[in-house]
Design a protein around this motif. Structure first.
Motif, short mmCIF file in Angstrom:
data_model
loop_
_atom_site.label_atom_id
_atom_site.label_comp_id
_atom_site.label_asym_id
_atom_site.label_seq_id
_atom_site.Cartn_x
_atom_site.Cartn_y
_atom_site.Cartn_z
N TRP A 36 0.81 -1.21 0.00
CA TRP A 36 0.00 0.00 0.00
C TRP A 36 0.84 1.26 0.00
N ILE A 37 2.08 1.17 0.49
CA ILE A 37 2.90 2.37 0.59
C ILE A 37 3.20 2.96 -0.79
N VAL A 38 3.29 2.11 -1.83
CA VAL A 38 3.49 2.62 -3.19
C VAL A 38 2.29 3.46 -3.62
N TYR A 39 1.09 2.97 -3.31
CA TYR A 39 -0.12 3.70 -3.68
C TYR A 39 -0.25 4.98 -2.86
N PHE A 40 0.06 4.89 -1.58
CA PHE A 40 -0.03 6.07 -0.72
C PHE A 40 0.98 7.13 -1.16
N THR A 41 2.20 6.68 -1.46
CA THR A 41 3.23 7.61 -1.92
C THR A 41 2.82 8.28 -3.23
N THR A 42 2.23 7.49 -4.12
CA THR A 42 1.74 8.05 -5.40
C THR A 42 0.63 9.06 -5.16
N PHE A 43 -0.28 8.73 -4.25
CA PHE A 43 -1.38 9.66 -3.94
C PHE A 43 -0.84 11.00 -3.44
N VAL A 44 0.13 10.95 -2.55
CA VAL A 44 0.71 12.19 -2.03
C VAL A 44 1.33 13.00 -3.18
N ALA A 45 2.07 12.33 -4.05
CA ALA A 45 2.75 13.02 -5.15
C ALA A 45 1.76 13.67 -6.11
N VAL A 46 0.68 12.94 -6.45
CA VAL A 46 -0.25 13.47 -7.45
C VAL A 46 -1.13 14.58 -6.89
N CYS A 47 -1.04 14.87 -5.60
CA CYS A 47 -1.66 16.11 -5.11
C CYS A 47 -1.00 17.31 -5.80
N GLY A 48 0.27 17.16 -6.17
CA GLY A 48 0.94 18.19 -6.95
C GLY A 48 0.34 18.31 -8.34
N SER A 49 -0.05 17.19 -8.92
CA SER A 49 -0.71 17.21 -10.23
C SER A 49 -2.07 17.89 -10.13
N TYR A 50 -2.78 17.64 -9.01
CA TYR A 50 -4.07 18.29 -8.80
C TYR A 50 -3.88 19.81 -8.71
N GLU A 51 -2.84 20.22 -8.00
CA GLU A 51 -2.53 21.65 -7.90
C GLU A 51 -2.24 22.23 -9.28
N PHE A 52 -1.51 21.50 -10.09
CA PHE A 52 -1.19 21.87 -11.46
C PHE A 52 -2.49 22.11 -12.25
N GLY A 53 -3.41 21.16 -12.16
CA GLY A 53 -4.67 21.28 -12.89
C GLY A 53 -5.54 22.40 -12.38
N ALA A 54 -5.51 22.64 -11.06
CA ALA A 54 -6.30 23.73 -10.49
C ALA A 54 -5.83 25.07 -11.04
N GLY A 55 -4.51 25.20 -11.24
CA GLY A 55 -3.97 26.44 -11.81
C GLY A 55 -4.40 26.65 -13.25
N ILE A 56 -4.39 25.57 -14.02
CA ILE A 56 -4.80 25.67 -15.42
C ILE A 56 -6.29 25.99 -15.53
N GLY A 57 -7.09 25.32 -14.70
CA GLY A 57 -8.54 25.49 -14.79
C GLY A 57 -9.09 26.76 -14.19
N TYR A 58 -8.26 27.52 -13.49
CA TYR A 58 -8.75 28.69 -12.75
C TYR A 58 -9.24 29.81 -13.65
N SER A 59 -8.56 30.07 -14.75
CA SER A 59 -8.84 31.28 -15.53
C SER A 59 -10.15 31.22 -16.31
N SER A 60 -10.58 30.03 -16.73
CA SER A 60 -11.77 29.94 -17.58
C SER A 60 -13.05 30.38 -16.88
N PRO A 61 -13.39 29.83 -15.69
CA PRO A 61 -14.67 30.21 -15.07
C PRO A 61 -14.66 31.57 -14.36
N THR A 62 -13.49 32.17 -14.20
CA THR A 62 -13.40 33.41 -13.43
C THR A 62 -13.28 34.66 -14.29
N GLN A 63 -13.24 34.49 -15.60
CA GLN A 63 -12.94 35.63 -16.48
C GLN A 63 -13.89 36.80 -16.27
N ASP A 64 -15.20 36.56 -16.35
CA ASP A 64 -16.16 37.65 -16.25
C ASP A 64 -16.13 38.31 -14.88
N ALA A 65 -16.04 37.50 -13.82
CA ALA A 65 -16.08 38.05 -12.47
C ALA A 65 -14.85 38.89 -12.15
#
Length: 473
Positions: A36-65
């Motif tokens: 399980w430690i391989v999966y847990f370690t991967t989960f922790v690392a891909v939180c960085g990928s989630y952060e990456f995606g959050a940055g990319i996705g931020y500009s589209s829905p916020t443009q008008d506001a």
């Protein structure tokens, strides 16, 4: 094998990185043979990928506001939306050096710090200058994450799981983008910025409980640390002797080579690896994905389709198809999925081009929305199943560990430059010709298919050392 429980890790004065904060707890689980430690370690690392995606996705829905609240012109907001790629390019340039010097975990900590600072600056911004500074800071963190996360996962994963686990990088990225698209319709732009702090908080906490990359430790000469990390990742009952010996032998071979310089990337023994990865990165970005992604709402609007329904379908499709790709990559292989994706990208581009051509010619106008949305969804689904994740998987697999930092930085830099070029030119191209834009993307993706057929090897089921030996023989 016995594992020391009270060892200071690191090889240079001033570097003291504990393998895990609570090593005894991890070892107790490992003794029971839990991988399980391989999966847990991967989960922790891909939180960085989630952060990456959050940055990319931020500009589209916020443009008008954002434009309304801060009284920004279209040009000022366009700068805010696209400047993230410049921050990411700076992050890409430095990512390999940072990851090689302070480790993969250290690089993720640095990246998290920049992202936290960037989101807070965006949240408190009252004008375009601070808004852009915050966007550059988050972009820098995204650039580092885009390199270090897939490399770290590839270096800790068993070869039979490496493809699927590395693909989770893309899965988390598109999940974050999709979540941003959806909740951005509900939350204020300042509140949406604060949600970007959540994945970094999980990542920073999780880094205390996971081991460093065994291959990085081996490269730094930390034999005991390397073996301890590998044993924890494989489980106490696992026999790591063959894998450890293979890694150590490969490291010793690399140590006999001169210390690599940037120009060494273009030497014959490294040129094929560089060509494969750089070619895939260029094909990934110039095929149009960031134009389609960054401006999905305006594309649906131009086609006469509901922007809300369109973005929700887009978001859900990305998540589902990326998950399917993760499940298939270690069964079907990298190359077949890339080819399938390439043909789908061409088909999706052509369908969308036909839809906009009918609109311009005012022929069968009633069919335009459905045809355009179908084309976009075929395009997005095809990208998600192969072209989105696999270039990053290949980058993490193909480069030898002694040049991985420099080569990975170069490949990541070119990827982000391509992302900027695509996102910057998309609106100009659509103003020139909406259907011509997608014909151009179809042609580029057709060239990508040819490149994959001729140049790209299959890496499924091979260790990193076996891949590099096969490429350089």
């Amino acid at each position: 094998m016995a594992i020391k429980e009270d060892v200071e890790y690191g090889v240079e004065k001033g570097i003291r990185e504990p393998l895990v904060k609570d090593q005894n707890k991890l070892l107790n689980h490992a003794r029971k043979g839990h991988p399980w430690i391989v999966y847990f370690t991967t989960f922790v690392a891909v939180c960085g990928s989630y952060e990456f995606g959050a940055g990319i996705g931020y500009s589209s829905p916020t443009q008008d506001a954002i434009r309304k609240d801060l009284n920004l012109s279209l040009a000022e907001y366009s700068l805010f939306g696209s400047i993230v790629t410049f921050g990411a390019m700076i992050g890409a340039i430095t990512s390999g050096l940072i990851a090689d010097f302070i480790g993969r975990k250290g690089a993720m900590r640095v990246s998290s710090a920049f992202c936290v600072a960037g989101w807070l600056v965006i949240y408190f911004s009252q004008g375009p200058v601070l808004l852009d500074i915050g966007r550059v800071a988050t972009g820098y963190g995204m650039g580092v994450f885009s390199y270090v996360v897939p490399v770290f996962i590839a270096e800790i994963a068993p070869k039979e799981l490496r493809g699927a686990l590395t693909t989770l990088n893309q899965f988390m990225l598109v999940s974050a983008m999709s979540v941003s698209f959806v909740i951005g319709n509900v939350l204020s732009w300042r509140a949406l910025a604060l949600t970007g702090l959540i994945p970094t908080a999980v990542l920073l906490l999780g880094l205390f409980f996971i081991p460093e990359s065994p291959r990085w430790l081996a490269k730094r000469g930390c034999r005991e640390d390397f073996e301890a990390a590998l044993q924890i990742l494989r489980g106490k009952d696992a026999d790591i002797s063959q894998e450890a010996e293979e890694i150590q032998d490969y490291i010793k071979t690399l140590e006999r080579l001169p210390k690599p310089k940037l120009l060494d990337l273009f030497q014959r023994r490294n040129l094929r690896s560089l060509t494969i990865v750089v070619g895939l990165m260029i094909c990934q970005q110039l095929g149009g994905i960031n134009g389609v992604c960054f401006y999905a709402r305006s594309t649906f609007e131009l086609a006469g389709f509901s922007t809300t329904i369109g973005t929700i379908i887009y978001a859900c499709l990305q998540i589902v198809i990326t998950g399917v790709g993760a499940a298939l990559i270690d069964k079907a292989g990298r190359k077949p999925l890339l080819l399938f994706a390439g043909f789908g990208l061409v088909a999706g581009s052509i369908l969308t081009a036909v839809a906009f051509y009918l609109k311009v010619q005012e022929v069968s106008v009633g069919a335009v929305p459905a045809l355009a949305v179908t084309g976009i969804m075929v395009y997005v689904g095809s990208f998600s199943i192969g072209m989105g994740a696999i270039p990053w998987v290949m980058m993490s697999e193909i480069f030898p560990v002694n040049i991985k930092g420099q080569a990975g930085s170069l490949a990541t830099l070119l990827n982000w430059f391509g992302a900027w070029l695509c996102s910057y030119t998309f609106n100009f191209l659509m103003s020139w010709s909406s259907y011509g834009t997608f014909i151009l993307y179809a042609a580029i993706n057709a060239i990508a298919i040819l490149f994959i057929v001729v140049v790209v090897p299959e890496t499924k089921g091979k260790s990193l050392e076996q891949i590099q030996a096969a490429i350089n023989k």
